[in-house]
Design a protein around this motif. Structure first.
Motif, PDB file in Angstrom:
ATOM      1  N   THR A  22     -11.987  -2.202   3.060  1.00  0.00           N
ATOM      2  CA  THR A  22     -11.112  -2.863   4.002  1.00  0.00           C
ATOM      3  C   THR A  22     -11.018  -4.287   3.809  1.00  0.00           C
ATOM      4  O   THR A  22     -10.029  -5.123   4.030  1.00  0.00           O
ATOM      5  CB  THR A  22     -11.479  -2.386   5.486  1.00  0.00           C
ATOM      6  OG1 THR A  22     -12.666  -2.690   5.652  1.00  0.00           O
ATOM      7  CG2 THR A  22     -11.239  -0.934   5.662  1.00  0.00           C
ATOM      8  N   VAL A  25      -8.937  -4.985   0.391  1.00  0.00           N
ATOM      9  CA  VAL A  25      -7.504  -4.882   0.535  1.00  0.00           C
ATOM     10  C   VAL A  25      -6.881  -5.700   1.633  1.00  0.00           C
ATOM     11  O   VAL A  25      -5.910  -6.455   1.429  1.00  0.00           O
ATOM     12  CB  VAL A  25      -7.203  -3.351   1.056  1.00  0.00           C
ATOM     13  CG1 VAL A  25      -5.998  -3.054   1.386  1.00  0.00           C
ATOM     14  CG2 VAL A  25      -7.618  -2.316   0.217  1.00  0.00           C
ATOM     15  N   PHE A  26      -7.627  -6.010   2.827  1.00  0.00           N
ATOM     16  CA  PHE A  26      -7.050  -6.939   3.743  1.00  0.00           C
ATOM     17  C   PHE A  26      -6.896  -8.519   3.057  1.00  0.00           C
ATOM     18  O   PHE A  26      -5.910  -9.086   3.164  1.00  0.00           O
ATOM     19  CB  PHE A  26      -8.009  -7.215   4.966  1.00  0.00           C
ATOM     20  CG  PHE A  26      -7.275  -7.475   6.393  1.00  0.00           C
ATOM     21  CD1 PHE A  26      -6.893  -6.560   6.972  1.00  0.00           C
ATOM     22  CD2 PHE A  26      -7.486  -8.886   6.572  1.00  0.00           C
ATOM     23  CE1 PHE A  26      -5.953  -7.093   8.170  1.00  0.00           C
ATOM     24  CE2 PHE A  26      -6.854  -9.361   7.726  1.00  0.00           C
ATOM     25  CZ  PHE A  26      -6.097  -8.278   8.548  1.00  0.00           C
ATOM     26  N   ILE A  29      -3.850  -8.305   0.698  1.00  0.00           N
ATOM     27  CA  ILE A  29      -2.663  -8.271   1.607  1.00  0.00           C
ATOM     28  C   ILE A  29      -2.221  -9.539   1.803  1.00  0.00           C
ATOM     29  O   ILE A  29      -1.008 -10.129   1.811  1.00  0.00           O
ATOM     30  CB  ILE A  29      -2.602  -7.277   2.399  1.00  0.00           C
ATOM     31  CG1 ILE A  29      -2.583  -5.928   2.004  1.00  0.00           C
ATOM     32  CG2 ILE A  29      -1.371  -7.472   3.483  1.00  0.00           C
ATOM     33  CD1 ILE A  29      -2.623  -4.735   2.998  1.00  0.00           C
ATOM     34  N   LYS A  30      -3.212 -10.394   2.368  1.00  0.00           N
ATOM     35  CA  LYS A  30      -3.054 -11.800   2.995  1.00  0.00           C
ATOM     36  C   LYS A  30      -2.518 -12.712   2.104  1.00  0.00           C
ATOM     37  O   LYS A  30      -1.917 -13.762   2.175  1.00  0.00           O
ATOM     38  CB  LYS A  30      -4.278 -12.039   3.925  1.00  0.00           C
ATOM     39  CG  LYS A  30      -4.425 -11.353   5.013  1.00  0.00           C
ATOM     40  CD  LYS A  30      -3.341 -11.514   5.986  1.00  0.00           C
ATOM     41  CE  LYS A  30      -3.447 -10.569   7.468  1.00  0.00           C
ATOM     42  NZ  LYS A  30      -2.377 -10.818   8.059  1.00  0.00           N
ATOM     43  N   TYR A  67      -8.945 -10.266  10.603  1.00  0.00           N
ATOM     44  CA  TYR A  67      -9.822  -8.975  10.323  1.00  0.00           C
ATOM     45  C   TYR A  67     -10.917  -8.428  10.958  1.00  0.00           C
ATOM     46  O   TYR A  67     -10.713  -7.240  11.097  1.00  0.00           O
ATOM     47  CB  TYR A  67     -10.597  -9.533   8.975  1.00  0.00           C
ATOM     48  CG  TYR A  67     -11.571  -8.367   8.098  1.00  0.00           C
ATOM     49  CD1 TYR A  67     -10.974  -7.442   7.505  1.00  0.00           C
ATOM     50  CD2 TYR A  67     -13.101  -8.430   8.302  1.00  0.00           C
ATOM     51  CE1 TYR A  67     -12.000  -6.413   6.974  1.00  0.00           C
ATOM     52  CE2 TYR A  67     -13.680  -7.404   7.947  1.00  0.00           C
ATOM     53  CZ  TYR A  67     -13.255  -6.567   6.960  1.00  0.00           C
ATOM     54  OH  TYR A  67     -13.861  -5.474   6.611  1.00  0.00           O
ATOM     55  N   PHE A  70      -8.964  -6.216  13.379  1.00  0.00           N
ATOM     56  CA  PHE A  70      -8.640  -4.969  12.869  1.00  0.00           C
ATOM     57  C   PHE A  70      -9.958  -4.001  12.939  1.00  0.00           C
ATOM     58  O   PHE A  70      -9.495  -2.754  13.068  1.00  0.00           O
ATOM     59  CB  PHE A  70      -7.987  -5.022  11.371  1.00  0.00           C
ATOM     60  CG  PHE A  70      -7.887  -3.950  10.488  1.00  0.00           C
ATOM     61  CD1 PHE A  70      -6.887  -3.249  10.883  1.00  0.00           C
ATOM     62  CD2 PHE A  70      -8.728  -3.350   9.639  1.00  0.00           C
ATOM     63  CE1 PHE A  70      -6.649  -1.870  10.168  1.00  0.00           C
ATOM     64  CE2 PHE A  70      -8.654  -2.163   8.909  1.00  0.00           C
ATOM     65  CZ  PHE A  70      -7.274  -1.357   9.359  1.00  0.00           C
ATOM     66  N   THR A 264       2.945   4.896   2.596  1.00  0.00           N
ATOM     67  CA  THR A 264       2.014   3.563   2.114  1.00  0.00           C
ATOM     68  C   THR A 264       3.008   2.817   1.303  1.00  0.00           C
ATOM     69  O   THR A 264       3.014   1.557   1.613  1.00  0.00           O
ATOM     70  CB  THR A 264       1.160   4.058   1.126  1.00  0.00           C
ATOM     71  OG1 THR A 264       0.273   4.816   1.952  1.00  0.00           O
ATOM     72  CG2 THR A 264       0.260   2.993   0.697  1.00  0.00           C
ATOM     73  N   TYR A 273       1.700  -4.736   7.679  1.00  0.00           N
ATOM     74  CA  TYR A 273       0.214  -4.830   7.610  1.00  0.00           C
ATOM     75  C   TYR A 273      -0.278  -3.766   8.132  1.00  0.00           C
ATOM     76  O   TYR A 273      -1.311  -3.105   7.555  1.00  0.00           O
ATOM     77  CB  TYR A 273      -0.430  -6.130   7.873  1.00  0.00           C
ATOM     78  CG  TYR A 273      -0.031  -7.333   7.088  1.00  0.00           C
ATOM     79  CD1 TYR A 273       0.416  -7.330   5.696  1.00  0.00           C
ATOM     80  CD2 TYR A 273      -0.100  -8.655   7.802  1.00  0.00           C
ATOM     81  CE1 TYR A 273       1.068  -8.371   4.998  1.00  0.00           C
ATOM     82  CE2 TYR A 273       0.434  -9.857   7.110  1.00  0.00           C
ATOM     83  CZ  TYR A 273       0.832  -9.757   6.003  1.00  0.00           C
ATOM     84  OH  TYR A 273       1.081 -10.795   4.921  1.00  0.00           O
ATOM     85  N   MET A 277      -2.818  -1.066   5.965  1.00  0.00           N
ATOM     86  CA  MET A 277      -4.187  -1.020   6.023  1.00  0.00           C
ATOM     87  C   MET A 277      -4.581   0.284   6.506  1.00  0.00           C
ATOM     88  O   MET A 277      -5.572   0.704   6.084  1.00  0.00           O
ATOM     89  CB  MET A 277      -4.616  -1.949   7.060  1.00  0.00           C
ATOM     90  CG  MET A 277      -4.412  -3.484   6.572  1.00  0.00           C
ATOM     91  SD  MET A 277      -5.652  -3.746   5.063  1.00  0.00           S
ATOM     92  CE  MET A 277      -7.244  -3.276   5.734  1.00  0.00           C
ATOM     93  N   LEU A 281      -7.274   2.781   4.466  1.00  0.00           N
ATOM     94  CA  LEU A 281      -8.275   3.065   5.096  1.00  0.00           C
ATOM     95  C   LEU A 281      -8.539   4.517   5.159  1.00  0.00           C
ATOM     96  O   LEU A 281      -9.595   5.132   4.817  1.00  0.00           O
ATOM     97  CB  LEU A 281      -8.345   2.581   6.651  1.00  0.00           C
ATOM     98  CG  LEU A 281      -9.841   2.671   7.240  1.00  0.00           C
ATOM     99  CD1 LEU A 281     -11.042   1.961   6.501  1.00  0.00           C
ATOM    100  CD2 LEU A 281      -9.638   2.203   8.599  1.00  0.00           C
TER     101      LEU A 281
END
Length: 308
Positions: A22, A25-26, A29-30, A67, A70, A264, A273, A277, A281
């Motif tokens: 997580t 990937v977070f 993406i950011k 983060y 989340f 996805t 997002y 996510m 996940l």
């Protein structure tokens, strides 16, 4: 028996792996360029409106705050709401995941059946023309990309012969084409592993001992050879089934199958997002869980591991 300590260790590893996935990937993406709010309201929208919506969605906050927010959602059993549809992401995943599981199960059953038959026959006929033919077919199955084989099957069976629907989500007729497409690489991999295991097992000294005792060849193959290929077979089936649940993106997109992979892709293109996510996940959890169950299954199949 599988020790409780071993199971607890596997669960702790599962949790740490999911946290690492997580976070990674977070971060990725950011790091992508662009503003998801601009894609939501349009590039010509007023900058003040973009800023206001960004504050409402929380995308203006620092990375660590987003983060941890989340992670708090996940611990509460939530995955947030989609930026575009405002629907609950967990509810959408719960709706689409069963379709992906159906497709993965059908593809795994088909791939396992074909792989076992081809692998066993090739292994028992080691060095023969049948062995060479099956080995060549398995190599072809591994080499053909999924998107190419999917489009080829669609053109042949749907557009030309009109035997099956080209796309959509539904019953048996709709699942056949994507299941065949998804199962081709898996059946080839299983066939090669089974063939190698059968050939190696038949060359073991205990097989010659069993033959000397007068056991029939069919009994040796059905019991002793099959038992010795269970561990590599369980490994391949577990990895392939997990990859089906996570790697069916192309197949679901090609055939319009309403599953987790297609959901996805839609989230990635829209830079939604919470959707991305939540899907990643969920897929990561399923994949790691399957591998953990496979590892535990080894202790039931191989008696030597029960003493470790």
């Amino acid at each position: 028996m599988v020790s409780y300590l071993h199971v607890i260790k596997k669960i702790l590893v599962l949790i740490s792996v999911l946290l690492g996935i997580t976070f990674l990937v977070f971060s990725l993406i950011k790091a992508l360029p662009g503003n998801p709010v601009a894609g939501l309201v349009g590039q010509r929208a007023d900058p003040e409106d973009i800023k206001r919506i960004g504050i409402a969605l929380g995308v203006d906050k620092p990375f660590l705050i987003q983060y941890t927010g989340f992670i708090r959602l996940v611990l509460r059993g939530e995955l947030g709401r989609s930026y575009y549809s405002n629907r609950d992401v967990l509810g959408e995943i719960a709706h689409k995941l069963p379709n992906t599981i159906r497709l993965a199960t059908a593809a795994m059953a088909l791939g396992l059946t074909i792989g076992l038959v081809f692998g066993f026959v090739a292994g028992l006929k080691n060095g023969s023309n049948i062995d060479k033919l099956f080995s060549m077919l398995s190599l072809v199955g591994l080499s053909i990309p999924v998107f190419w084989s999917g489009l080829l099957l669609m053109v042949l069976l749907s557009l030309n012969l009109q035997l099956l629907p080209p796309s959509g989500t539904g019953g048996l007729r709709y699942i056949i084409l994507p299941a065949i497409t998804l199962s081709l690489p898996a059946s080839a991999t299983i066939a090669r592993v089974v063939r190698t295991s059968v050939v190696d097992t038949l060359q073991q000294p205990f097989i010659r001992f069993l033959k000397a005792k007068g056991l029939r060849h069919q009994r040796i193959v059905a019991i002793h050879v099959l038992k010795n290929i269970l561990i590599p077979l369980i490994t391949i089936v577990g990895l392939d089934f997990g990859s089906f649940l996570n790697g069916s993106v192309l197949t679901e997109t090609i055939f319009g199958w309403d599953g987790l992979g297609r959901y996805t892709v839609e989230g990635i293109f829209k830079r939604d997002y919470p959707v991305v996510m939540g899907c990643i996940l969920t897929g990561s959890f399923v994949f790691v869980l399957i591998n953990t169950l496979v590892d535990i299954a080894y202790h039931f199949v191989d008696p030597r591991l029960r003493r470790t």
